[in-house]
Design a protein around this motif. Sequence first.
Motif, PDB file in Angstrom:
ATOM      1  N   LEU A 186      -7.369   0.688 -35.948  1.00 18.23           N
ATOM      2  CA  LEU A 186      -8.013  -0.625 -35.984  1.00 18.23           C
ATOM      3  C   LEU A 186      -8.426  -1.054 -34.574  1.00 18.23           C
ATOM      4  O   LEU A 186      -9.520  -1.594 -34.374  1.00 18.23           O
ATOM      5  N   PHE A 187      -7.559  -0.808 -33.605  1.00 19.30           N
ATOM      6  CA  PHE A 187      -7.936  -1.063 -32.213  1.00 19.30           C
ATOM      7  C   PHE A 187      -9.153  -0.218 -31.832  1.00 19.30           C
ATOM      8  O   PHE A 187     -10.050  -0.674 -31.114  1.00 19.30           O
ATOM      9  N   GLY A 188      -9.185   1.037 -32.302  1.00 20.60           N
ATOM     10  CA  GLY A 188     -10.316   1.917 -32.015  1.00 20.60           C
ATOM     11  C   GLY A 188     -11.610   1.397 -32.603  1.00 20.60           C
ATOM     12  O   GLY A 188     -12.667   1.451 -31.961  1.00 20.60           O
ATOM     13  N   CYS A 189     -11.542   0.880 -33.841  1.00 15.53           N
ATOM     14  CA  CYS A 189     -12.738   0.297 -34.484  1.00 15.53           C
ATOM     15  C   CYS A 189     -13.277  -0.856 -33.640  1.00 15.53           C
ATOM     16  O   CYS A 189     -14.485  -0.927 -33.350  1.00 15.53           O
ATOM     17  N   PHE A 190     -12.391  -1.753 -33.259  1.00 19.59           N
ATOM     18  CA  PHE A 190     -12.804  -2.938 -32.508  1.00 19.59           C
ATOM     19  C   PHE A 190     -13.353  -2.548 -31.142  1.00 19.59           C
ATOM     20  O   PHE A 190     -14.409  -3.033 -30.709  1.00 19.59           O
ATOM     21  N   ALA A 191     -12.651  -1.639 -30.467  1.00 20.46           N
ATOM     22  CA  ALA A 191     -13.076  -1.220 -29.128  1.00 20.46           C
ATOM     23  C   ALA A 191     -14.430  -0.521 -29.172  1.00 20.46           C
ATOM     24  O   ALA A 191     -15.245  -0.677 -28.255  1.00 20.46           O
ATOM     25  N   ALA A 192     -14.678   0.259 -30.223  1.00 22.08           N
ATOM     26  CA  ALA A 192     -15.959   0.966 -30.339  1.00 22.08           C
ATOM     27  C   ALA A 192     -17.112  -0.025 -30.432  1.00 22.08           C
ATOM     28  O   ALA A 192     -18.156   0.157 -29.796  1.00 22.08           O
ATOM     29  N   VAL A 193     -16.926  -1.087 -31.211  1.00 20.61           N
ATOM     30  CA  VAL A 193     -17.983  -2.092 -31.367  1.00 20.61           C
ATOM     31  C   VAL A 193     -18.153  -2.890 -30.072  1.00 20.61           C
ATOM     32  O   VAL A 193     -19.280  -3.140 -29.626  1.00 20.61           O
ATOM     33  N   VAL A 194     -17.039  -3.277 -29.448  1.00 17.57           N
ATOM     34  CA  VAL A 194     -17.121  -4.018 -28.179  1.00 17.57           C
ATOM     35  C   VAL A 194     -17.788  -3.167 -27.100  1.00 17.57           C
ATOM     36  O   VAL A 194     -18.692  -3.627 -26.387  1.00 17.57           O
ATOM     37  N   GLN A 230     -24.450  -1.297 -24.501  1.00 23.15           N
ATOM     38  CA  GLN A 230     -25.691  -0.998 -25.235  1.00 23.15           C
ATOM     39  C   GLN A 230     -25.862   0.511 -25.414  1.00 23.15           C
ATOM     40  O   GLN A 230     -26.966   1.038 -25.397  1.00 23.15           O
ATOM     41  N   SER A 231     -24.725   1.183 -25.597  1.00 22.67           N
ATOM     42  CA  SER A 231     -24.728   2.640 -25.741  1.00 22.67           C
ATOM     43  C   SER A 231     -23.647   3.051 -26.732  1.00 22.67           C
ATOM     44  O   SER A 231     -22.497   2.592 -26.631  1.00 22.67           O
ATOM     45  N   VAL A 232     -24.017   3.913 -27.671  1.00 25.93           N
ATOM     46  CA  VAL A 232     -23.041   4.425 -28.626  1.00 25.93           C
ATOM     47  C   VAL A 232     -21.970   5.246 -27.919  1.00 25.93           C
ATOM     48  O   VAL A 232     -20.782   5.137 -28.231  1.00 25.93           O
ATOM     49  N   MET A 233     -22.381   6.057 -26.952  1.00 21.64           N
ATOM     50  CA  MET A 233     -21.403   6.870 -26.209  1.00 21.64           C
ATOM     51  C   MET A 233     -20.441   5.975 -25.447  1.00 21.64           C
ATOM     52  O   MET A 233     -19.256   6.277 -25.321  1.00 21.64           O
ATOM     53  N   GLY A 234     -20.948   4.858 -24.913  1.00 22.14           N
ATOM     54  CA  GLY A 234     -20.075   3.901 -24.242  1.00 22.14           C
ATOM     55  C   GLY A 234     -19.043   3.337 -25.196  1.00 22.14           C
ATOM     56  O   GLY A 234     -17.874   3.144 -24.837  1.00 22.14           O
ATOM     57  N   GLY A 235     -19.458   3.068 -26.438  1.00 26.23           N
ATOM     58  CA  GLY A 235     -18.540   2.562 -27.443  1.00 26.23           C
ATOM     59  C   GLY A 235     -17.466   3.574 -27.806  1.00 26.23           C
ATOM     60  O   GLY A 235     -16.282   3.230 -27.940  1.00 26.23           O
ATOM     61  N   ILE A 236     -17.869   4.831 -27.974  1.00 26.30           N
ATOM     62  CA  ILE A 236     -16.895   5.887 -28.304  1.00 26.30           C
ATOM     63  C   ILE A 236     -15.893   6.048 -27.168  1.00 26.30           C
ATOM     64  O   ILE A 236     -14.672   6.145 -27.395  1.00 26.30           O
TER      65      ILE A 236
END
Length: 277
Positions: free
Chosen positions: A43-51, A57-63
């Motif tokens: 759940l922390f991973g889900c939230f951190a990925a979106v933040v 403004q980068s998907v790789m940054g989110g991952i």
Amino acid sequence: MINVEQLLNLSVRLAAPVILICLGGLFSIKVDIFNLALEGFTLFGCFAAVVGTYMTQSVMGGILFAVLLTLLVALVYALFVFELDVDPIICALACTTIATGLTRYLLVPIFGASGRFILPSELALPTIHFAFLEKIPLIGPVLNDHSVLVYLALLLPFAVHVFLYRTNMGLSVRAIGKNADAALSAGIGIKRIRYFALNGVFCGLAGAQLALSLNMFNVGMTDGRGFTAIAVLVLTGAEPVLSLLACLMFGFSDALVLTLSGRGYPVQILSMLPYVL
């Protein structure tokens, strides 16, 4: 009529987060730590990925942000368990409770949203299309058009199997789980390997796949997947390849529920299917 290819394609996509969570919990079980905190880590991973995706403004940054945050959360969990001798189950329940409450609260100051935040469509996790798979009947449509994290989820169990059964480090992990005292007498650094086994990398990747494939964060969006992963690990004896197959079975059941919903079948019966399996 049910489109079998679409059903199986959806099954693979739905199974991917659970496979990744399983790999995160597998190492814990191998070193004799029953890690119930997988739900909270993810759940922390889900939230951190979106933040992370929203801020960079980068998907790789989110991952990357998801992986880093779950690493940090797992480290804190490990410190409480190994250094302060907190019971792992009590610590895991605390972690999951904090994850549920904190992510709900932080939605308001970070995004100004309550309960849900949807990312712009251009920040969705991209899918990959392999031209050579088009020529393979059934397999091509099932395995094509997934994100890189789904393909990682399908391949990593085999890599983990090789790591556990073909490397010295893997032997040390298994030795600690079998008999920690004997492993210590053999000169194996038990605490160091247990810290390694509790890393949150796989849960971070699972959270990123779950949130970014849907292009959003929703309160409680893990929806028990961490506990499903634990059930899979118990069912398969924490064997990576068997865990992959079991996760695909659960993914198929979830896909079947989604496919049959709205076709006149009782919703209550459909929603029971994954738990019956």
